[in-house]
Structure formats: C-alpha cells, structure tokens
Design a protein around this motif. Structure first.
Motif, PDB file in Angstrom:
ATOM      1  N   VAL A  17       0.654  -4.355  21.447  1.00  0.00           N
ATOM      2  CA  VAL A  17      -0.370  -5.316  21.488  1.00  0.00           C
ATOM      3  C   VAL A  17       0.066  -6.680  20.836  1.00  0.00           C
ATOM      4  O   VAL A  17       0.513  -6.149  19.584  1.00  0.00           O
ATOM      5  N   VAL A  18       0.307  -7.625  21.207  1.00  0.00           N
ATOM      6  CA  VAL A  18       0.843  -8.915  20.443  1.00  0.00           C
ATOM      7  C   VAL A  18      -0.275 -10.113  20.589  1.00  0.00           C
ATOM      8  O   VAL A  18      -0.215 -10.557  21.553  1.00  0.00           O
ATOM      9  N   ALA A  27      -9.963  -4.699  17.917  1.00  0.00           N
ATOM     10  CA  ALA A  27     -10.800  -4.330  18.893  1.00  0.00           C
ATOM     11  C   ALA A  27     -10.026  -3.522  19.787  1.00  0.00           C
ATOM     12  O   ALA A  27     -10.399  -2.709  20.375  1.00  0.00           O
ATOM     13  N   LEU A  28      -8.824  -4.228  20.038  1.00  0.00           N
ATOM     14  CA  LEU A  28      -7.900  -3.685  21.392  1.00  0.00           C
ATOM     15  C   LEU A  28      -7.359  -2.257  20.992  1.00  0.00           C
ATOM     16  O   LEU A  28      -7.406  -1.296  21.339  1.00  0.00           O
ATOM     17  N   ALA A  33      -7.294   3.541  21.450  1.00  0.00           N
ATOM     18  CA  ALA A  33      -7.471   4.765  20.835  1.00  0.00           C
ATOM     19  C   ALA A  33      -8.406   5.543  21.413  1.00  0.00           C
ATOM     20  O   ALA A  33      -8.365   6.877  21.526  1.00  0.00           O
ATOM     21  N   SER A  34      -9.494   4.910  21.708  1.00  0.00           N
ATOM     22  CA  SER A  34     -10.825   5.749  22.043  1.00  0.00           C
ATOM     23  C   SER A  34     -10.423   6.374  23.651  1.00  0.00           C
ATOM     24  O   SER A  34     -11.124   7.415  23.685  1.00  0.00           O
ATOM     25  N   MET A  35      -9.434   5.871  24.213  1.00  0.00           N
ATOM     26  CA  MET A  35      -8.819   6.482  25.607  1.00  0.00           C
ATOM     27  C   MET A  35      -7.717   7.173  25.399  1.00  0.00           C
ATOM     28  O   MET A  35      -7.281   7.788  26.663  1.00  0.00           O
ATOM     29  N   GLY A  36      -7.369   7.548  24.288  1.00  0.00           N
ATOM     30  CA  GLY A  36      -6.503   8.508  24.183  1.00  0.00           C
ATOM     31  C   GLY A  36      -4.981   7.825  24.066  1.00  0.00           C
ATOM     32  O   GLY A  36      -4.109   8.670  24.213  1.00  0.00           O
ATOM     33  N   MET A  37      -4.731   6.615  24.000  1.00  0.00           N
ATOM     34  CA  MET A  37      -3.697   5.981  24.089  1.00  0.00           C
ATOM     35  C   MET A  37      -3.094   5.533  22.781  1.00  0.00           C
ATOM     36  O   MET A  37      -3.621   5.396  21.608  1.00  0.00           O
ATOM     37  N   GLN A  38      -1.530   5.807  22.690  1.00  0.00           N
ATOM     38  CA  GLN A  38      -0.937   5.404  21.508  1.00  0.00           C
ATOM     39  C   GLN A  38      -0.965   3.769  21.543  1.00  0.00           C
ATOM     40  O   GLN A  38      -0.719   3.078  22.652  1.00  0.00           O
ATOM     41  N   GLU A 119     -11.372  -4.072  33.086  1.00  0.00           N
ATOM     42  CA  GLU A 119     -10.146  -4.702  33.678  1.00  0.00           C
ATOM     43  C   GLU A 119      -8.926  -4.586  32.757  1.00  0.00           C
ATOM     44  O   GLU A 119      -7.843  -4.673  33.596  1.00  0.00           O
ATOM     45  N   LEU A 120      -9.048  -4.688  31.686  1.00  0.00           N
ATOM     46  CA  LEU A 120      -7.763  -4.542  30.656  1.00  0.00           C
ATOM     47  C   LEU A 120      -7.351  -3.040  31.127  1.00  0.00           C
ATOM     48  O   LEU A 120      -5.977  -3.152  31.117  1.00  0.00           O
ATOM     49  N   LEU A 121      -7.969  -1.995  31.026  1.00  0.00           N
ATOM     50  CA  LEU A 121      -7.652  -0.894  31.056  1.00  0.00           C
ATOM     51  C   LEU A 121      -6.790  -0.485  32.504  1.00  0.00           C
ATOM     52  O   LEU A 121      -6.089   0.216  32.357  1.00  0.00           O
TER      53      LEU A 121
END
Length: 211
Positions: A17-18, A27-28, A33-38, A119-121
């Motif tokens: 994220v930039v 927020a992002l 992170a709540s979706m288990g992503m690095q 939408e972002l996910l």
C-alpha cells in the motif's frame, strides 16, 4: 508443453500500500490484515522503492495523488524499475478521464474514496491472481531458456530452419551438411527441448521470443 513442479509451500501473497495519508494506510492495513493478508504500507513511492520486495505474488494499492511522484506517474514508470505488479488505484480526487486512462495503461481497478471494502478486496484478489499467473509464466519461460541454452549452435541452426517450415533436405542444403546430420540434430533438439511434435517445438520457440 512446459511443466514445472509446484513448490511444497507456495509463498504467501503480499499487498503493498502506497498512500501519503496515515489514516488511510492504517485503515487498509487493518482491513487487509483482518482478511489474513500480509501488508506492507508506505507513505511515498520513494519509500516503497527503497524497501526490498519478497519473492511472492503481490498487488500494489496505489494512491493517485501524493507529494513527490504521483501514483499515475509511477505506474507509467514501473517497468523501468523492473516492477510488473498489478496496480489498484485509490483516490479522493479522481475523475472519469483519469480512471479510463489508468485502466488503459493496465490498472486492475480505479476506486474513488470512499469505496466499499469489498470492491477493494475483489480488486486485490484479482491482482494477486494475475501476479500468480505472471510468475508461473515467467518460471516456465526460465525453464525454456535453460533448455535452449543446452542446444549447441548446429542444433539451433536446425531449429531456425524448422520454424521457417523448411524440409530436412532444404535445411541440409542451407547449412551445408548432410540430411542425416539434420535428422540427428533435430532429434537432439526435440529431446532437449522436450517437444513431442514439430508444432510443439515451434510454439516453444515462439514463446522464447527469439525470432
């Protein structure tokens, strides 16, 4: 066909994220992170470029307007940095023309703040899958390059004739060798390149982009 053995454990994907807005980055980071992503977040393009990137599928979430180099400018220059990451643009100041231009230049999505989390996910998942495909393709081409490197000059000359549709006797005449020599070299090529048919060989050659 090029086959590669999948690794025992595939590397976990990363979202970069930039965005110069700290609250947006935070927020992002929480959402992803709540979706288990690095997640790796940066306040500028320069900071992102200075950070070593992991050898893993990834997607870049990029703000359009930032101090210094804008996201749109950086997107156009990514290839010159050796970067081929799928990009999802986010902006609070975008317009339709800007979004169309970004999509034409290869962006996955152009989202105007405030946007829905889903939408972002969805855009990030699409970007990561595209990067997985690119990495698989790159790995397959690397295998082909290794096979091509195993050919000697005479065998490569025969391939050149084959891909131009020449018969063995024509290739022999062009190279000044016997037709038997051409047949032996062609058999070696088929074995080393792991091509089952001449059509396969031509496709592999085209994929290498040598011509």
């Amino acid at each position: 066909m090029v086959r590669s053995t999948p690794p025992e454990s595939a590397p976990a994907p990363i979202v970069y994220v930039v965005d110069d807005d700290h609250s947006v980055r935070a927020a992002l980071e929480d959402l992803l992170a709540s979706m288990g992503m690095q997640v790796r977040a940066f306040d500028s393009v320069a900071a992102f470029l200075q950070h070593p990137r992991a050898d893993a599928p990834a997607c870049l979430v990029l703000d359009v307007r930032m101090p210094g180099q804008s996201g749109l400018e950086f997107h156009r220059q990514m290839a010159s940095h050796g970067l081929h990451l799928p990009v999802v643009f986010i902006t609070g100041h975008g317009d339709i023309a800007m979004g169309v231009a970004a999509m034409k230049e290869g962006a996955i999505e152009f989202l105007t703040k405030p946007f829905r989390d889903q939408e972002l996910l969805d855009a990030i998942h699409l970007g990561i899958e595209r990067d997985r495909e690119r990495r698989r393709d790159d790995a397959a081409v690397d295998v082909l390059r290794q096979r091509w490197a195993s050919l000697n000059d005479g065998e490569r000359d025969v391939v050149g004739g084959v891909v131009r549709g020449r018969l063995n006797k024509q290739i022999a005449a062009e190279l000044g060798v016997s037709e038997i020599t051409v047949k032996v070299r062609r058999a070696n090529v088929m074995r080393k390149m792991q091509a089952r048919t001449l059509v396969d060989l031509v496709r592999l050659y085209d994929r290498l982009g040598i011509g």
